[in-house]
Design an enzyme around this catalytic site. Structure first.
Site, short mmCIF file in Angstrom:
data_model
loop_
_atom_site.label_atom_id
_atom_site.label_comp_id
_atom_site.label_asym_id
_atom_site.label_seq_id
_atom_site.Cartn_x
_atom_site.Cartn_y
_atom_site.Cartn_z
N ALA A 48 105.83 50.19 28.13
CA ALA A 48 105.49 49.38 29.31
C ALA A 48 105.92 50.00 30.63
O ALA A 48 105.51 49.52 31.69
CB ALA A 48 106.12 48.00 29.15
N ASP A 71 110.42 49.97 26.31
CA ASP A 71 110.13 51.38 26.52
C ASP A 71 111.39 52.19 26.19
O ASP A 71 112.52 51.70 26.37
CB ASP A 71 109.70 51.65 27.97
CG ASP A 71 108.89 52.93 28.09
OD1 ASP A 71 107.69 52.86 28.44
OD2 ASP A 71 109.45 54.02 27.82
N VAL A 100 110.15 52.60 19.56
CA VAL A 100 109.32 51.86 18.58
C VAL A 100 109.31 52.52 17.21
O VAL A 100 108.89 51.90 16.23
CB VAL A 100 107.86 51.69 19.09
CG1 VAL A 100 107.82 50.85 20.36
CG2 VAL A 100 107.16 53.03 19.27
N ASN A 126 101.37 49.53 22.54
CA ASN A 126 100.75 50.53 23.43
C ASN A 126 101.44 51.88 23.40
O ASN A 126 100.81 52.91 23.63
CB ASN A 126 100.76 49.94 24.85
CG ASN A 126 100.50 50.98 25.91
OD1 ASN A 126 99.39 51.47 26.09
ND2 ASN A 126 101.56 51.39 26.62
N SER A 173 92.32 54.62 20.83
CA SER A 173 91.74 55.64 21.72
C SER A 173 90.32 55.88 21.26
O SER A 173 89.97 55.56 20.11
CB SER A 173 92.54 56.95 21.59
OG SER A 173 91.80 58.05 22.07
N TYR A 186 96.99 63.59 16.53
CA TYR A 186 96.78 62.44 17.43
C TYR A 186 95.54 61.67 16.99
O TYR A 186 95.55 60.44 16.90
CB TYR A 186 96.62 62.95 18.87
CG TYR A 186 96.40 61.87 19.90
CD1 TYR A 186 95.12 61.46 20.25
CD2 TYR A 186 97.48 61.28 20.54
CE1 TYR A 186 94.92 60.47 21.20
CE2 TYR A 186 97.28 60.29 21.51
CZ TYR A 186 96.00 59.90 21.83
OH TYR A 186 95.79 58.91 22.77
N LYS A 190 95.32 57.67 15.69
CA LYS A 190 94.48 56.68 16.34
C LYS A 190 93.42 56.11 15.38
O LYS A 190 93.10 54.93 15.44
CB LYS A 190 93.83 57.28 17.59
CG LYS A 190 94.87 57.63 18.67
CD LYS A 190 95.72 56.41 19.07
CE LYS A 190 96.68 56.71 20.19
NZ LYS A 190 97.48 55.56 20.63
N1 NAI Z 1 95.91 58.38 28.94
C1 NAI Z 1 94.85 58.47 28.16
O1 NAI Z 1 93.93 59.28 28.40
C2 NAI Z 1 94.71 57.60 26.97
C3 NAI Z 1 95.83 56.97 26.40
N2 NAI Z 1 95.66 56.22 25.27
C4 NAI Z 1 96.80 55.58 24.63
O2 NAI Z 1 97.35 54.61 25.53
C5 NAI Z 1 98.74 54.43 25.27
C6 NAI Z 1 99.52 54.57 26.56
O3 NAI Z 1 99.30 55.89 27.02
P1 NAI Z 1 99.51 56.33 28.56
O4 NAI Z 1 99.85 55.14 29.38
O5 NAI Z 1 98.37 57.17 28.92
O6 NAI Z 1 100.80 57.26 28.38
P2 NAI Z 1 102.09 57.44 29.30
O7 NAI Z 1 102.74 58.68 28.77
O8 NAI Z 1 101.75 57.33 30.73
O9 NAI Z 1 102.99 56.16 28.91
C7 NAI Z 1 103.47 56.01 27.59
C8 NAI Z 1 104.73 55.18 27.66
O10 NAI Z 1 105.20 55.02 26.32
C9 NAI Z 1 106.59 55.26 26.29
N3 NAI Z 1 107.01 55.72 24.96
C10 NAI Z 1 106.76 56.92 24.38
N4 NAI Z 1 107.34 56.99 23.17
C11 NAI Z 1 107.97 55.80 22.98
C12 NAI Z 1 108.73 55.26 21.92
N5 NAI Z 1 109.03 56.00 20.82
N6 NAI Z 1 109.22 54.00 22.03
C13 NAI Z 1 108.97 53.28 23.16
N7 NAI Z 1 108.25 53.73 24.21
C14 NAI Z 1 107.75 54.99 24.10
C15 NAI Z 1 106.83 56.32 27.35
O11 NAI Z 1 108.18 56.34 27.77
C16 NAI Z 1 105.84 55.88 28.44
O12 NAI Z 1 106.46 54.98 29.33
C17 NAI Z 1 99.09 55.48 24.21
O13 NAI Z 1 99.10 54.87 22.93
C18 NAI Z 1 97.95 56.49 24.30
O14 NAI Z 1 97.75 57.17 23.08
C19 NAI Z 1 94.42 56.02 24.69
C20 NAI Z 1 93.31 56.60 25.24
C21 NAI Z 1 93.37 57.41 26.42
C1 LIG Z 2 94.71 64.33 22.88
C2 LIG Z 2 94.57 62.96 23.50
C3 LIG Z 2 94.35 63.08 24.97
C4 LIG Z 2 94.38 62.02 25.76
C5 LIG Z 2 94.52 60.62 25.27
C6 LIG Z 2 93.31 60.09 24.61
O1 LIG Z 2 93.42 59.34 23.67
C7 LIG Z 2 92.01 60.50 25.13
C8 LIG Z 2 90.86 60.23 24.43
C9 LIG Z 2 89.59 60.48 25.10
C10 LIG Z 2 88.42 60.70 24.53
C11 LIG Z 2 88.21 60.97 23.15
C12 LIG Z 2 86.93 61.13 22.74
C13 LIG Z 2 86.61 61.50 21.38
C14 LIG Z 2 85.32 61.67 21.08
C15 LIG Z 2 84.96 62.09 19.71
O2 LIG Z 2 83.85 61.36 19.27
C16 LIG Z 2 84.59 63.57 19.72
O3 LIG Z 2 84.09 63.92 18.50
C17 LIG Z 2 83.60 63.84 20.82
C18 LIG Z 2 83.19 65.30 20.76
C19 LIG Z 2 82.57 65.85 21.77
C20 LIG Z 2 82.21 65.07 22.98
C21 LIG Z 2 81.71 66.06 24.00
C22 LIG Z 2 81.34 65.31 25.24
O4 LIG Z 2 81.25 64.06 25.14
O5 LIG Z 2 81.16 65.97 26.27
#
Ligand code: NAI
Ligand SMILES: CC/C=C\CC(=O)/C=C/C=C\C=C\C=C\[C@@H](O)[C@@H](O)C/C=C\CCC(=O)O
Length: 305
Positions: A48, A71, A100, A126, A173, A186, A190
Site C-alpha cells: 500500500a 507494506d 506478505v 496487491n 496482470s 513473473y 500472475k
Molecule cells: N506497474 C505495472 O506495470 C503493473 C503492476 N502490476 C502489479 O500491481 C501490483 C503493484 O505493483 P506496483 O504498484 O506497480 O509496484 P510498486 O513497486 O510501485 O509497489 C509495490 C509495493 O509493494 C510493496 N512490497 C513488495 N514486496 C512486499 C512484501 N513482501 N510484503 C509487503 N509489501 C511488499 C513494496 O514495498 C511497494 O510499496 C503488483 O502485484 C504488480 O505485479 C500488474 C500489472 C502492471
Molecule cells: C515483467 C512485468 C512488468 C511490469 C508489470 C506488469 O505486470 C506488466 C504487464 C503488462 C502487459 C503484459 C502483457 C502480456 C501480454 C501477453 O499476452 C503477451 O503474450 C503479449 C505478446 C506480445 C504483445 C505485443 C504487443 O502487444 O505489441
C-alpha cells in the site's frame, strides 16, 4: 424508472430509483444490481505504501472507507500514513509494516487490524515484485502472498466464522493472461493469481462464504516497478529481451495509477461480480471471458492411434 431486475422484485420502484441515484445500484441489461456502499467499511491493502497500492488506498478513503495499509517498506509506509492523516483525519488510515511472504508477519497484522477496526470488509492483495534471478522470492511474494492474504481474509470475513462477508480483489496482470517473455517467473505467478482466485471464488460461492473474490489484470502502469525491467539484477538472463516490453509500451502506451484505481473500484463495488477477471489497458477496460472448464478452450483434436 429503472428496469426492474432481480433485486427490485423485493424493493419498491421508488426505493429502487433512489438507490440508483445514490450510486448504490447500477442498471445492466434487463436488471439492476446492488453496489456496495463503502462508507465506514474497513479495507486492507497490501503493497500500500506506493504505486498502485497507494492509489487503491486513496480511492477507498475518498469513498468513505477506513483503510489498513500493509507494506514491507516501513519508512515510506509511515510517511504515507502521516500524509493521509493530514488529508482524511487521524482515524481513517493505519499503517502496518509486514512482509506478505511471512506467515507470522501477515497473520499478526491481520489480528491487529481486526483488534483496531473491529471488522474487515474489503481486502486487496496487491504486493508484488519483479525478480527473475531470485525467483523463489518472486513466487513467495507474488503468489504466496496472495494465497496467504486470501486465506487470512476469508478467516476473518466469511459468514460461517461470524464475519460480515465482503470482497477480495487480487491484483494479477495482463501477464496473468498471456506470457511476457522478459519475465517467465513473473508470468507464472500472475497466471497463478488468476487461477487460484477464480477457484477460490467458486469455492466461496459453493460454500456460501458471503465473500466475492475478483481479479484485476492491468497493462503496464507508470510505477517504480517498471524500473526493474531495466535492471539486469532483476531480469537476469532475460535482460536482453527488455526491448520487447519497450516495444509493447511504445505500441500500446502506459497506464496512470488513477485509471487502474477506477477499475479496482468496479470490482469492489459491483456485488454481482464474483470470480470475474477485469483487464485494463490504455485502450480501456473489459471483463475477460475465460472458459469455466479446460475443455472449453479452442482446441485441435489429435489422433493418438
Ligand atoms: N506497474 C505495472 O506495470 C503493473 C503492476 N502490476 C502489479 O500491481 C501490483 C503493484 O505493483 P506496483 O504498484 O506497480 O509496484 P510498486 O513497486 O510501485 O509497489 C509495490 C509495493 O509493494 C510493496 N512490497 C513488495 N514486496 C512486499 C512484501 N513482501 N510484503 C509487503 N509489501 C511488499 C513494496 O514495498 C511497494 O510499496 C503488483 O502485484 C504488480 O505485479 C500488474 C500489472 C502492471
Ligand atoms: C515483467 C512485468 C512488468 C511490469 C508489470 C506488469 O505486470 C506488466 C504487464 C503488462 C502487459 C503484459 C502483457 C502480456 C501480454 C501477453 O499476452 C503477451 O503474450 C503479449 C505478446 C506480445 C504483445 C505485443 C504487443 O502487444 O505489441
Amino acid at each position: 424508472m429503472s428496469k426492474l431486475g432481480p433485486i427490485c422484485h423485493f424493493l419498491s420502484p421508488v426505493s429502487c430509483d433512489s438507490l440508483v441515484l445514490q450510486g448504490l445500484m447500477c442498471e445492466r441489461g434487463a436488471g439492476v444490481w446492488l453496489m456496495m456502499d463503502l462508507k465506514d467499511k474497513v479495507a486492507v491493502v497490501t503493497g500500500a505504501a506506493q504505486g498502485l497500492g497507494r492509489s487503491f488506498v486513496e480511492i477507498l478513503l475518498k469513498n468513505g472507507s477506513k483503510v489498513a495499509l500493509i507494506d514491507v517498506n516501513k519508512s515510506v509506509g509511515n510517511e504515507l500514513k502521516a500524509t493521509l492523516d493530514e488529508e482524511y483525519g487521524r482515524d481513517r488510515a493505519e499503517f502496518y509494516a509486514a512482509d506478505v511472504s511471512s506467515e507470522e508477519d501477515f497473520k499478526g497484522v491481520f489480528e491487529k487490524i481486526v483488534e483496531k477496526f473491529g471488522r474487515i470488509d474489503i481486502v486487496c492483495n496487491n504486493a508484488g515484485i519483479i525478480n527473475e534471478k531470485h525467483w523463489e522470492k518472486t513466487i513467495a511474494i507474488n503468489l504466496g502472498g496472495v494465497v496467504r492474504g486470501t486465506y487470512l481474509a476469508l478467516e476473518h470475513m466469511k459468514k460461517e466464522n461470524g464475519g460480515n462477508g465482503g470482497v477480495i480483489v487480487n491484483i494479477a496482470s495482463m501477464a496473468g493472461l498471456g506470457p511476457l517473455p522478459v519475465a517467465p517467473i513473473y508470468t507464472a505467478t500472475k497466471h497463478g493469481v488468476v487461477g487460484f482466485s477464480r477457484a477460490m471464488a467458486a469455492v466461496s460461492k459453493m460454500v456460501d462464504y458471503g465473500v466475492r473474490i475478483n481479479i484485476l489484470c492491468p497493462w503496464f502502469v507508470k510505477t517504480s516497478l517498471l524500473s526493474f525491467l531495466n535492471s539486469e539484477e532483476h531480469t537476469g538472463i532475460f535482460f536482453p529481451l527488455k526491448g520487447f516490453t519497450e516495444m509493447m509500451m511504445e505500441n500500446h502506451g502506459c497506464l496512470e495509477v488513477d485509471a487502474v484505481a477506477k477499475a479496482f473500484l468496479v470490482l469492489v463495488k459491483d456485488e454481482s461480480k464474483n470470480g470475474e477477471v477485469l483487464m485494463i489497458e490504455p485502450e480501456g477496460a473489459a471483463f475477460v471471458s475465460l472458459p469455466q472448464w479446460g475443455k472449453d478452450f479452442p482446441s485441435t483434436p489429435v489422433s493418438l492411434q
